[in-house]
Design a protein around this motif. Structure first.
Motif, mmCIF file in Angstrom:
data_model
loop_
_atom_site.group_PDB
_atom_site.id
_atom_site.type_symbol
_atom_site.label_atom_id
_atom_site.label_comp_id
_atom_site.label_asym_id
_atom_site.label_seq_id
_atom_site.Cartn_x
_atom_site.Cartn_y
_atom_site.Cartn_z
ATOM 1 N N ILE A 69 0.844 -1.200 0.000
ATOM 2 C CA ILE A 69 0.000 0.000 0.000
ATOM 3 C C ILE A 69 0.881 1.252 0.000
ATOM 4 C CG2 ILE A 69 -1.681 1.312 1.342
ATOM 5 C CD1 ILE A 69 -2.709 -1.410 2.402
ATOM 6 N N ILE A 70 0.485 2.234 -0.792
ATOM 7 C CA ILE A 70 1.146 3.530 -0.789
ATOM 8 C C ILE A 70 0.119 4.602 -0.433
ATOM 9 C CG2 ILE A 70 0.815 3.856 -3.289
ATOM 10 C CD1 ILE A 70 3.468 5.431 -3.289
ATOM 11 N N HIS A 71 0.517 5.491 0.439
ATOM 12 C CA HIS A 71 -0.341 6.635 0.766
ATOM 13 C C HIS A 71 0.105 7.825 -0.068
ATOM 14 C CE1 HIS A 71 -2.843 9.392 3.041
ATOM 15 N NE2 HIS A 71 -1.804 10.202 3.150
ATOM 16 N N ILE A 72 -0.831 8.410 -0.803
ATOM 17 C CA ILE A 72 -0.538 9.597 -1.612
ATOM 18 C C ILE A 72 -1.241 10.778 -0.968
ATOM 19 C CG2 ILE A 72 -0.600 10.659 -3.891
ATOM 20 C CD1 ILE A 72 -0.798 7.908 -5.124
ATOM 21 N N PRO A 73 -0.482 11.714 -0.407
ATOM 22 C CA PRO A 73 -1.108 12.862 0.257
ATOM 23 C C PRO A 73 -1.625 13.877 -0.754
ATOM 24 C CG PRO A 73 1.282 13.035 0.379
ATOM 25 C CD PRO A 73 0.984 11.710 -0.267
ATOM 26 N N PRO A 74 -2.556 14.733 -0.347
ATOM 27 C CA PRO A 74 -3.137 15.709 -1.286
ATOM 28 C C PRO A 74 -2.117 16.670 -1.855
ATOM 29 C CG PRO A 74 -3.944 16.051 0.972
ATOM 30 C CD PRO A 74 -3.225 14.751 0.966
ATOM 31 N N GLU A 75 -1.081 17.021 -1.088
ATOM 32 C CA GLU A 75 -0.104 17.975 -1.602
ATOM 33 C C GLU A 75 0.687 17.420 -2.784
ATOM 34 O OE1 GLU A 75 1.649 16.276 2.326
ATOM 35 O OE2 GLU A 75 -0.304 16.909 1.525
ATOM 36 N N VAL A 76 0.877 16.096 -2.849
ATOM 37 C CA VAL A 76 1.550 15.490 -4.000
ATOM 38 C C VAL A 76 0.621 15.500 -5.211
ATOM 39 C CG1 VAL A 76 2.542 13.360 -4.924
ATOM 40 C CG2 VAL A 76 3.115 14.099 -2.600
ATOM 41 N N ILE A 77 -0.636 15.164 -5.000
ATOM 42 C CA ILE A 77 -1.608 15.174 -6.098
ATOM 43 C C ILE A 77 -1.736 16.582 -6.681
ATOM 44 C CG2 ILE A 77 -4.052 14.885 -6.665
ATOM 45 C CD1 ILE A 77 -4.109 12.619 -4.590
ATOM 46 N N ASN A 78 -1.752 17.573 -5.834
ATOM 47 C CA ASN A 78 -1.981 18.950 -6.296
ATOM 48 C C ASN A 78 -0.814 19.539 -7.079
ATOM 49 O OD1 ASN A 78 -4.546 18.999 -5.179
ATOM 50 N ND2 ASN A 78 -3.842 19.806 -3.219
ATOM 51 N N THR A 79 0.335 18.866 -7.079
ATOM 52 C CA THR A 79 1.460 19.344 -7.893
ATOM 53 C C THR A 79 1.321 18.948 -9.353
ATOM 54 O OG1 THR A 79 2.803 17.356 -7.479
ATOM 55 C CG2 THR A 79 3.034 19.183 -5.915
ATOM 56 N N SER A 80 0.372 18.074 -9.680
ATOM 57 C CA SER A 80 0.241 17.538 -11.038
ATOM 58 C C SER A 80 -1.135 17.841 -11.620
ATOM 59 C CB SER A 80 0.476 16.029 -11.041
ATOM 60 O OG SER A 80 0.060 15.455 -12.256
ATOM 61 N N LEU A 89 -7.656 10.562 -6.063
ATOM 62 C CA LEU A 89 -7.982 10.915 -4.684
ATOM 63 C C LEU A 89 -6.793 10.681 -3.774
ATOM 64 C CD1 LEU A 89 -11.504 9.226 -4.432
ATOM 65 C CD2 LEU A 89 -11.015 11.658 -4.779
ATOM 66 N N PRO A 90 -6.598 11.541 -2.785
ATOM 67 C CA PRO A 90 -5.571 11.244 -1.782
ATOM 68 C C PRO A 90 -5.971 10.005 -0.993
ATOM 69 C CG PRO A 90 -6.911 13.106 -1.092
ATOM 70 C CD PRO A 90 -7.323 12.796 -2.501
ATOM 71 N N GLY A 91 -4.980 9.318 -0.484
ATOM 72 C CA GLY A 91 -5.283 8.115 0.285
ATOM 73 C C GLY A 91 -4.456 6.937 -0.182
ATOM 74 N N ARG A 92 -5.045 5.742 -0.073
ATOM 75 C CA ARG A 92 -4.300 4.496 -0.276
ATOM 76 C C ARG A 92 -4.480 3.943 -1.688
ATOM 77 N NH1 ARG A 92 -6.280 1.670 5.281
ATOM 78 N NH2 ARG A 92 -8.247 2.569 4.539
#
Length: 267
Positions: A69-80, A89-92
């Motif tokens: 499992i990888i957690h992707i935080p919202p700040e990483v998503i918002n860079t792209s 979606l942020p999360g797993r």
């Protein structure tokens, strides 16, 4: 197991549209990971399949890239813009380590691999979980030169249960069935390199996986990936049924080995 720290971009082709991320492990290492997002067009059961494979890979010491499992935080998503536009979606999500420098397995480089016996476990896993995609897709077997020699890796377990998007009825129908796969690299391995003992050794390990470990595997699946409790129960029952058939499945595959008394591998 992983926490995304940077989005790199899409990687290769595929129905699940895998993406590359830089991530940190729980012990602080930084890895480049291939990530399958929960919004992929085949659905979140693909992530369930991948996590199932990762756990069996750990139990059997298979040549699957380390994954979880990888957690992707919202700040990483918002860079792209790509991730935002796709509705990520942020999360797993699911991630496995990216194998830099790996190439596809062919009949010309298979013989160089020093871990061919591990493929007996991969083949048994694929037959237990009805994964035809390992040979139908030539890109799902890789070879990479490492310090101690060339090593084989089996990647992409999204198409378990024949096509990935399984149902309770499908699991019930598949529990007692087997479709033998001896195409491409699998046929070469059976003809020249593997012995029945290689398959039955892995079957022995599978048969000794206790019910409680299989239950813990189901409990480790994020709720948002598999919210239906009836589907969770059906998957657990399938895992138990296939575990108990490991010797039978190994015997069916071993029956394709032309020389069961082979004493040496051909290199």
């Amino acid at each position: 197991m992983f926490r995304a720290v940077e989005y790199i971009g899409p990687v290769g082709l595929g129905a699940t549209s895998p993406q590359l991320f830089r991530a940190q492990t729980t012990n602080g290492e930084t890895k480049v990971c291939v990530v399958k997002l929960s919004i992929n067009r085949l659905g979140s059961k693909v992530l369930v399949n991948e996590l199932l494979a990762a756990r069996f890979g750990d139990w059997l010491k298979l040549c699957f890239p380390p994954g979880g499992i990888i957690h992707i935080p919202p700040e990483v998503i918002n860079t792209s813009k790509r991730l935002v536009a796709s509705g990520t979606l942020p999360g797993r999500h699911f991630a496995c380590e990216y194998l830099k420098g790996a190439g596809y397995v062919t009949k010309y480089n298979l013989h160089r691999a020093i871990n061919k016996e591990q493929m007996a476990g991969v083949m048994l896993f694929d037959h237990l979980f009805h994964n035809p995609d390992r040979t139908e897709n030539r890109r799902n077997l890789l070879v990479r030169k490492e310090r101690d020699g060339y090593k084989l890796y089996a990647i992409d377990n999204s198409h378990l249960f024949r096509r990935g998007k399984w149902t309770i009825d499908m699991l019930a129908k598949l529990a007692d069935n087997i479709t033998i796969n001896h195409r491409r690299a699998y046929g070469v391995l059976l003809k020249y390199y593997l012995k029945p003992i290689d398959l039955f050794a892995y079957a022995h390990t599978i048969k000794n996986i206790p019910d409680v470990d299989l239950s813990h595997l189901l409990e480790s699946i994020p709720e948002e990936w598999l919210p239906d409790m009836a589907e969770r129960q059906a998957l657990l029952e399938f895992l138990i049924a296939r575990r108990d058939k490991a010797d039978w499945v190994a015997g069916q595959v071993a029956g394709l080995i032309p020389d069961i008394n082979r004493s040496a591998k051909i290199d």
